[in-house]
Design a protein around this motif. Structure first.
Motif, PDB file in Angstrom:
ATOM      1  N   ASN A 146      -2.506   8.685   1.087  1.00 23.58           N
ATOM      2  CA  ASN A 146      -3.486   7.676   0.427  1.00 23.58           C
ATOM      3  C   ASN A 146      -3.133   7.625  -0.971  1.00 23.58           C
ATOM      4  O   ASN A 146      -3.132   6.430  -1.574  1.00 23.58           O
ATOM      5  N   ARG A 147      -2.755   8.794  -1.641  1.00 26.99           N
ATOM      6  CA  ARG A 147      -2.187   8.558  -2.955  1.00 26.99           C
ATOM      7  C   ARG A 147      -0.960   7.528  -3.230  1.00 26.99           C
ATOM      8  O   ARG A 147      -1.063   6.483  -4.149  1.00 26.99           O
ATOM      9  N   GLU A 148      -0.131   7.836  -2.414  1.00 22.91           N
ATOM     10  CA  GLU A 148       1.126   6.822  -2.469  1.00 22.91           C
ATOM     11  C   GLU A 148       0.781   5.291  -2.044  1.00 22.91           C
ATOM     12  O   GLU A 148       1.304   4.645  -2.679  1.00 22.91           O
ATOM     13  N   LEU A 149      -0.078   5.170  -1.082  1.00 25.82           N
ATOM     14  CA  LEU A 149      -0.517   3.859  -0.859  1.00 25.82           C
ATOM     15  C   LEU A 149      -1.114   3.388  -1.980  1.00 25.82           C
ATOM     16  O   LEU A 149      -1.175   2.084  -2.440  1.00 25.82           O
ATOM     17  N   ASN A 154      -1.300  -0.379  -6.555  1.00 25.91           N
ATOM     18  CA  ASN A 154      -1.362  -0.846  -8.010  1.00 25.91           C
ATOM     19  C   ASN A 154       0.240  -1.503  -8.516  1.00 25.91           C
ATOM     20  O   ASN A 154      -0.223  -2.498  -9.309  1.00 25.91           O
ATOM     21  N   ARG A 155       1.025  -0.908  -8.004  1.00 21.69           N
ATOM     22  CA  ARG A 155       2.455  -1.530  -8.333  1.00 21.69           C
ATOM     23  C   ARG A 155       2.438  -3.189  -7.949  1.00 21.69           C
ATOM     24  O   ARG A 155       2.934  -3.613  -8.855  1.00 21.69           O
ATOM     25  N   ARG A 156       2.043  -3.246  -6.838  1.00 16.60           N
ATOM     26  CA  ARG A 156       2.274  -4.893  -6.477  1.00 16.60           C
ATOM     27  C   ARG A 156       1.152  -5.637  -7.134  1.00 16.60           C
ATOM     28  O   ARG A 156       1.388  -6.773  -7.547  1.00 16.60           O
ATOM     29  N   GLU A 157       0.046  -5.004  -7.489  1.00 15.71           N
ATOM     30  CA  GLU A 157      -0.944  -5.902  -8.411  1.00 15.71           C
ATOM     31  C   GLU A 157      -0.412  -6.131  -9.460  1.00 15.71           C
ATOM     32  O   GLU A 157      -0.570  -7.074 -10.318  1.00 15.71           O
ATOM     33  N   SER A 158       0.149  -5.121 -10.315  1.00 16.43           N
ATOM     34  CA  SER A 158       0.524  -5.307 -11.613  1.00 16.43           C
ATOM     35  C   SER A 158       1.960  -6.123 -11.606  1.00 16.43           C
ATOM     36  O   SER A 158       2.141  -6.671 -12.756  1.00 16.43           O
ATOM     37  N   GLU A 159       2.569  -6.295 -10.519  1.00 17.88           N
ATOM     38  CA  GLU A 159       3.788  -7.351 -10.499  1.00 17.88           C
ATOM     39  C   GLU A 159       3.277  -8.730 -10.577  1.00 17.88           C
ATOM     40  O   GLU A 159       3.976  -9.700 -10.814  1.00 17.88           O
TER      41      GLU A 159
END
Length: 160
Positions: A146-149, A154-159
């Protein structure tokens, strides 16, 4: 051509599943052998002996392997179940009784009835502990996934 690829892919998946089960059996057989050996060593010490039979240890290893094959392939790998229900408890009692029967028949504890009963209870407790260990491990894996997801999202949203 597509049929051959599907067949190869299916065989590959089946082989990976088989390999996963077999490595699990190896690990659990070592675990249960250590558990058997601990009780046997305690029995020897309480009998005033500081030596142990290598033949009995070989019997214990073979018994642990046989029992783990039984657990995985016939009893649905019950010690790794999601929930502790009556089916899991029944299979735990069955396997504990089988271990105690093997111990008694093979003379691991000099056919001492009290030692056999204590060994049965010890194995019931052991199955409960192993169940809890696997449950805790699954819970830790769930938290980690869940943490990795969340990090991935978060990475996808920041991209964007």
């Amino acid at each position: 051509m597509k049929e051959d690829l599907k067949r190869k892919s299916f065989k590959k998946v089946r082989f990976k599943k088989f390999l996963l089960l077999e490595t699990g059996i190896e690990v659990k057989s070592c675990l249960y052998f250590s558990i058997l050996l601990f009780f046997y060593f305690l029995y020897c010490i309480f009998q005033g002996r500081l030596d142990a039979s290598i033949l009995l240890m070989a019997e214990m290893v073979l018994t642990a392997y046989a029992m783990n094959y039984l657990q995985v392939y016939l009893l649905n790998n019950f010690d790794e179940a999601e929930q502790l229900d009556s089916g899991v408890m029944g299979r735990s009692l069955l396997c504990s009784a089988l271990y105690a029967a093997f111990g008694h028949l093979l003379g691991w504890f000099d056919r001492n009835h009290m030692a056999t009963v204590l060994f049965f209870l010890y194995m019931v407790l052991t199955y409960g502990c192993v169940f809890l260990i696997y449950k805790i491990r699954r819970d830790i894996d769930t938290v980690k996934l869940n943490r990795e997801l969340a990090q991935f999202k978060n990475r996808r949203e920041s991209e964007k």
